[in-house]
Design a protein around this motif. Structure first.
Motif, PDB file in Angstrom:
ATOM      1  N   SER A 119      -8.870   6.697   8.725  1.00 53.18           N
ATOM      2  CA  SER A 119      -8.395   5.476   9.367  1.00 53.18           C
ATOM      3  C   SER A 119      -9.234   4.327   8.827  1.00 53.18           C
ATOM      4  CB  SER A 119      -8.510   5.595  10.887  1.00 53.18           C
ATOM      5  OG  SER A 119      -7.813   4.531  11.478  1.00 53.18           O
ATOM      6  N   VAL A 120      -8.569   3.436   8.095  1.00 50.17           N
ATOM      7  CA  VAL A 120      -9.248   2.516   7.183  1.00 50.17           C
ATOM      8  C   VAL A 120      -9.011   1.058   7.594  1.00 50.17           C
ATOM      9  CG1 VAL A 120      -9.414   1.846   4.747  1.00 50.17           C
ATOM     10  CG2 VAL A 120      -8.764   4.193   5.340  1.00 50.17           C
ATOM     11  N   PHE A 121     -10.073   0.254   7.535  1.00 48.41           N
ATOM     12  CA  PHE A 121      -9.940  -1.197   7.655  1.00 48.41           C
ATOM     13  C   PHE A 121      -9.722  -1.789   6.260  1.00 48.41           C
ATOM     14  CE2 PHE A 121     -11.894  -2.929  11.777  1.00 48.41           C
ATOM     15  CZ  PHE A 121     -11.771  -1.741  12.476  1.00 48.41           C
ATOM     16  N   GLY A 122      -8.762  -2.723   6.134  1.00 43.55           N
ATOM     17  CA  GLY A 122      -8.676  -3.551   4.933  1.00 43.55           C
ATOM     18  C   GLY A 122      -9.442  -4.837   5.195  1.00 43.55           C
ATOM     19  N   THR A 123      -8.829  -5.965   4.854  1.00 46.73           N
ATOM     20  CA  THR A 123      -9.385  -7.286   5.208  1.00 46.73           C
ATOM     21  C   THR A 123      -8.266  -8.060   5.910  1.00 46.73           C
ATOM     22  OG1 THR A 123      -8.660  -8.216   3.106  1.00 46.73           O
ATOM     23  CG2 THR A 123     -10.913  -7.345   3.189  1.00 46.73           C
ATOM     24  N   LEU A 131      -1.682  -3.497  -1.100  1.00 46.84           N
ATOM     25  CA  LEU A 131      -2.072  -2.862  -2.361  1.00 46.84           C
ATOM     26  C   LEU A 131      -2.948  -1.630  -2.093  1.00 46.84           C
ATOM     27  CD1 LEU A 131      -2.335  -2.960  -5.477  1.00 46.84           C
ATOM     28  CD2 LEU A 131      -4.363  -4.374  -5.129  1.00 46.84           C
ATOM     29  N   LEU A 132      -3.871  -1.766  -1.167  1.00 40.64           N
ATOM     30  CA  LEU A 132      -4.721  -0.625  -0.784  1.00 40.64           C
ATOM     31  C   LEU A 132      -3.861   0.537  -0.299  1.00 40.64           C
ATOM     32  CD1 LEU A 132      -7.421   0.749   0.045  1.00 40.64           C
ATOM     33  CD2 LEU A 132      -7.343  -0.595   2.165  1.00 40.64           C
ATOM     34  N   MET A 133      -2.845   0.217   0.499  1.00 47.66           N
ATOM     35  CA  MET A 133      -1.963   1.281   1.012  1.00 47.66           C
ATOM     36  C   MET A 133      -1.238   1.975  -0.138  1.00 47.66           C
ATOM     37  SD  MET A 133      -0.538  -0.486   4.515  1.00 47.66           S
ATOM     38  CE  MET A 133       0.110   0.947   5.356  1.00 47.66           C
ATOM     39  N   SER A 134      -0.743   1.196  -1.118  1.00 45.35           N
ATOM     40  CA  SER A 134      -0.034   1.866  -2.226  1.00 45.35           C
ATOM     41  C   SER A 134      -0.974   2.757  -3.027  1.00 45.35           C
ATOM     42  CB  SER A 134       0.665   0.928  -3.197  1.00 45.35           C
ATOM     43  OG  SER A 134       0.488  -0.380  -2.896  1.00 45.35           O
ATOM     44  N   LEU A 135      -2.210   2.315  -3.228  1.00 43.41           N
ATOM     45  CA  LEU A 135      -3.145   3.131  -4.020  1.00 43.41           C
ATOM     46  C   LEU A 135      -3.472   4.442  -3.299  1.00 43.41           C
ATOM     47  CD1 LEU A 135      -5.581   0.321  -5.255  1.00 43.41           C
ATOM     48  CD2 LEU A 135      -3.936   1.594  -6.648  1.00 43.41           C
ATOM     49  N   LEU A 136      -3.660   4.360  -1.976  1.00 46.81           N
ATOM     50  CA  LEU A 136      -3.956   5.579  -1.203  1.00 46.81           C
ATOM     51  C   LEU A 136      -2.770   6.541  -1.258  1.00 46.81           C
ATOM     52  CD1 LEU A 136      -5.707   3.904   1.856  1.00 46.81           C
ATOM     53  CD2 LEU A 136      -6.781   5.572   0.326  1.00 46.81           C
ATOM     54  N   GLY A 143      -3.110   8.816   6.062  1.00 46.71           N
ATOM     55  CA  GLY A 143      -3.909   8.164   7.092  1.00 46.71           C
ATOM     56  C   GLY A 143      -3.337   6.843   7.538  1.00 46.71           C
ATOM     57  N   TYR A 144      -4.227   6.022   8.072  1.00 49.93           N
ATOM     58  CA  TYR A 144      -3.848   4.713   8.592  1.00 49.93           C
ATOM     59  C   TYR A 144      -4.659   3.624   7.906  1.00 49.93           C
ATOM     60  CZ  TYR A 144      -1.723   7.375  12.375  1.00 49.93           C
ATOM     61  OH  TYR A 144      -0.954   8.247  13.096  1.00 49.93           O
ATOM     62  N   VAL A 145      -4.007   2.480   7.700  1.00 50.24           N
ATOM     63  CA  VAL A 145      -4.700   1.316   7.145  1.00 50.24           C
ATOM     64  C   VAL A 145      -4.340   0.102   7.994  1.00 50.24           C
ATOM     65  CG1 VAL A 145      -4.883  -0.254   5.169  1.00 50.24           C
ATOM     66  CG2 VAL A 145      -4.734   2.213   4.779  1.00 50.24           C
ATOM     67  N   GLY A 146      -5.343  -0.690   8.330  1.00 47.10           N
ATOM     68  CA  GLY A 146      -5.096  -1.896   9.113  1.00 47.10           C
ATOM     69  C   GLY A 146      -5.380  -3.159   8.335  1.00 47.10           C
ATOM     70  N   LYS A 147      -4.474  -4.126   8.473  1.00 46.80           N
ATOM     71  CA  LYS A 147      -4.786  -5.500   8.078  1.00 46.80           C
ATOM     72  C   LYS A 147      -5.671  -6.045   9.192  1.00 46.80           C
ATOM     73  CE  LYS A 147      -3.193  -9.746   9.008  1.00 46.80           C
ATOM     74  NZ  LYS A 147      -4.478 -10.400   8.872  1.00 46.80           N
ATOM     75  N   VAL A 182       0.882   6.874   4.430  1.00 35.98           N
ATOM     76  CA  VAL A 182      -0.150   5.922   4.834  1.00 35.98           C
ATOM     77  C   VAL A 182       0.515   4.912   5.766  1.00 35.98           C
ATOM     78  CG1 VAL A 182      -1.846   4.265   4.026  1.00 35.98           C
ATOM     79  CG2 VAL A 182      -1.329   6.273   2.634  1.00 35.98           C
ATOM     80  N   LYS A 183       0.075   4.922   7.006  1.00 36.74           N
ATOM     81  CA  LYS A 183       0.764   4.158   8.047  1.00 36.74           C
ATOM     82  C   LYS A 183      -0.107   3.002   8.552  1.00 36.74           C
ATOM     83  CE  LYS A 183       4.315   6.923   8.194  1.00 36.74           C
ATOM     84  NZ  LYS A 183       5.575   6.435   7.638  1.00 36.74           N
ATOM     85  N   PRO A 184       0.528   2.000   9.135  1.00 38.00           N
ATOM     86  CA  PRO A 184      -0.258   0.859   9.627  1.00 38.00           C
ATOM     87  C   PRO A 184      -0.936   1.143  10.969  1.00 38.00           C
ATOM     88  CG  PRO A 184       2.046   0.532  10.121  1.00 38.00           C
ATOM     89  CD  PRO A 184       1.975   1.816   9.346  1.00 38.00           C
ATOM     90  N   ILE A 185      -2.017   0.444  11.191  1.00 38.49           N
ATOM     91  CA  ILE A 185      -2.738   0.544  12.469  1.00 38.49           C
ATOM     92  C   ILE A 185      -3.193  -0.870  12.847  1.00 38.49           C
ATOM     93  CG2 ILE A 185      -4.868   1.222  11.210  1.00 38.49           C
ATOM     94  CD1 ILE A 185      -5.603   2.922  13.732  1.00 38.49           C
ATOM     95  N   VAL A 186      -2.989  -1.236  14.087  1.00 38.09           N
ATOM     96  CA  VAL A 186      -3.367  -2.574  14.558  1.00 38.09           C
ATOM     97  C   VAL A 186      -4.899  -2.664  14.584  1.00 38.09           C
ATOM     98  CG1 VAL A 186      -3.271  -4.128  16.556  1.00 38.09           C
ATOM     99  CG2 VAL A 186      -1.232  -2.840  15.872  1.00 38.09           C
ATOM    100  N   THR A 187      -5.451  -3.741  13.987  1.00 42.35           N
ATOM    101  CA  THR A 187      -6.889  -3.757  13.713  1.00 42.35           C
ATOM    102  C   THR A 187      -7.571  -5.082  14.075  1.00 42.35           C
ATOM    103  OG1 THR A 187      -6.463  -2.170  11.910  1.00 42.35           O
ATOM    104  CG2 THR A 187      -8.592  -3.274  11.878  1.00 42.35           C
ATOM    105  N   PRO A 188      -7.752  -5.344  15.392  1.00 40.47           N
ATOM    106  CA  PRO A 188      -8.615  -6.475  15.753  1.00 40.47           C
ATOM    107  C   PRO A 188     -10.040  -6.094  15.348  1.00 40.47           C
ATOM    108  CG  PRO A 188      -7.952  -5.212  17.718  1.00 40.47           C
ATOM    109  CD  PRO A 188      -7.260  -4.580  16.560  1.00 40.47           C
ATOM    110  N   ARG A 189     -10.754  -6.954  14.611  1.00 41.26           N
ATOM    111  CA  ARG A 189     -12.064  -6.533  14.059  1.00 41.26           C
ATOM    112  C   ARG A 189     -13.013  -6.105  15.181  1.00 41.26           C
ATOM    113  NH1 ARG A 189     -14.308  -8.072   8.802  1.00 41.26           N
ATOM    114  NH2 ARG A 189     -15.902  -6.517   8.663  1.00 41.26           N
TER     115      ARG A 189
END
Ligand code: GUN
Ligand code: FE
Length: 417
Positions: A119-123, A131-136, A143-147, A182-189
């Protein structure tokens, strides 16, 4: 359908290894179909000899943009580290070419690590995060990636207006349907970076779109004091997240070093996950989370690198760091909470964190076919090797070879290494 042969070792509950020497693992589509001491007749079988075959390991919390500086800037603690180093470097991901270079290096290394799902944080940057999601996805990882969402208390270069943050999140969600694994995840910092309005909107978005949530909780004393000032009406940091609808069975709260019993009650009432990040908690002088207490209470918990709080992507190193830090806590802070045993820490890194992704992290029937093959025949370990049990071999490997590449790696039944 195919089978793997080797020395199988896994955990189904904390504290108890299951082993099968020269055993067979049957894989049907993306799932474990059976474990057996006998070969499966008529099934193509890959023989890994004496190598160890273990379930995949799961990294419940890491920051992809920070991988490029993992191992630098360890002299400061959290809030200074964020301001001085992390925020300015994350701001550079507005440049898609820069992001492409940094994310390629990250994904190349994650692919050859022991992590199968993360479960990954982007920026805050939508395009870089896509782009990070496509590379993974291309690398075969799941997994999950959050903006990341941030609308306050950060430099202009790493902050959005509340309206932009909400709009960008919705645009991001519109564009992620093309990814299968690779799915999205809501990501308040974390609360200091997000206004009440933004937290409230993100809580609604997670409910409306049925999305998981990841954020930080109770990591550092200075951070917690700040949250008290920012949220004077909340009883606690955890209660503030609860109030905005950000706690659920699909929520990951990273760190929880200073969490109170009342806050544990809140997390547990929602079934939310704790991402225990021992290396990061040492590097950023955050403290030592009471992992034994989480286990006693039967909370949902997994391990995490929190890269770049942690300098290594190795989940084997997280296992041994979780054990070492629990020993220091027991000796120096609270001798009523026994240190973690190897089998317990292994459980946390496999089935403990794996359960966030569904049935994953074990060799039980119907579990995801996430599998690692480890080469235990390395020179430094051969003297005693013939005398060791499988759990001892695995322990030896985790302490002595945490940075080696897996010999083979399968994610959802597909071999990627
Ligand atoms: N809290 C808010 N942002 C961060 C981050 O990037 N890393 C860590 N360790 N804690 C945080
Ligand atoms: Fe973090």
């Amino acid at each position: 359908m195919y089978a793997l042969k080797g020395n199988l070792i896994w955990t189904e509950e904390p504290g108890c290894f299951r082993v099968l020497e020269n055993g067979y693992l049957l894989i049907k589509d993306d799932r474990i179909a059976a474990v057996s001491a006998e070969p499966f007749a008529g099934v193509m079988t890959e023989d890994f000899g004496s190598r160890l075959i273990i379930p995949g390991l799961y990294d419940l919390h890491l920051h992809a943009p920070q991988y490029m500086f993992a191992g630098l800037f360890m002299d400061d603690e959290l809030l200074v580290w964020l301001d001085k180093h992390t925020f300015p470097l994350e701001a550079r991901f507005s440049d898609i070419d820069f992001a492409a270079k940094a994310y390629k290096a990250f994904v190349d290394d994650l692919k050859y690590s022991f992590t199968v799902r993360a479960s990954v944080f982007g920026t805050i940057h939508k395009d870089s995060t896509l782009l990070l999601m496509s590379l993974l996805e291309e690398a075969g990882l799941h997994g999950y990636v959050g903006k990341v969402s941030m609308d306050r208390n950060s430099p202009d270069s790493l902050r959005e207006t509340t309206a932009d943050a909400i709009e960008d999140e919705l645009e991001f969600l519109d564009k992620v349907s093309e990814y299968r694994n690779v799915k999205p995840i809501v990501t308040p910092r974390f609360i200091p970076s997000c206004s009440d309005g933004l937290l409230c909107a993100l809580g609604s978005i997670s409910k409306e779109h049925d999305l998981p949530v990841q954020t930080h909780l109770d990591e550092n004393p200075g951070e917690i004091e700040w949250v008290k000032e920012l949220m004077p009406d909340s009883k606690s940091y955890a209660e503030a997240y609860e109030r905005f609808g950000l706690l659920d069975t699909k929520s990951i709260m990273a760190h929880c070093v200073w969490i109170t019993e009342e806050e544990m009650d809140i997390l547990q009432s929602h079934g939310s996950y704790i991402a225990h990040s021992p290396s990061s908690n040492m590097n950023l002088s955050s403290g030592i989370a009471p992992v034994r207490r989480f286990l006693e209470r039967g909370m949902n918990i997994g391990l995490a690198t929190d890269t770049a709080g942690g300098s290594s992507l190795s989940m084997l190193r997280m296992i041994t760091d979780a054990i070492a830090s629990s020993k220091l806590r027991w000796r120096l802070v609270d001798d009523s909470l026994a240190p973690l045993r190897f089998s317990e820490a292994f459980y946390l890194a496999s089935k403990g964190g794996g359960s966030f992704f569904g049935n994953a992290g074990s060799f039980e029937e119907g579990y995801a076919a996430d599998i690692l093959v480890l080469d235990d025949a390395s020179s430094e370990m051969t003297v005693l090797s013939p005398e060791l049990s499988l759990p001892e071999k695995l322990e030896f490997y985790a302490y002595r070879a945490p940075d080696r590449r897996p010999f083979a790696k399968y994610v959802a039944g597909k071999r990627i290494v």
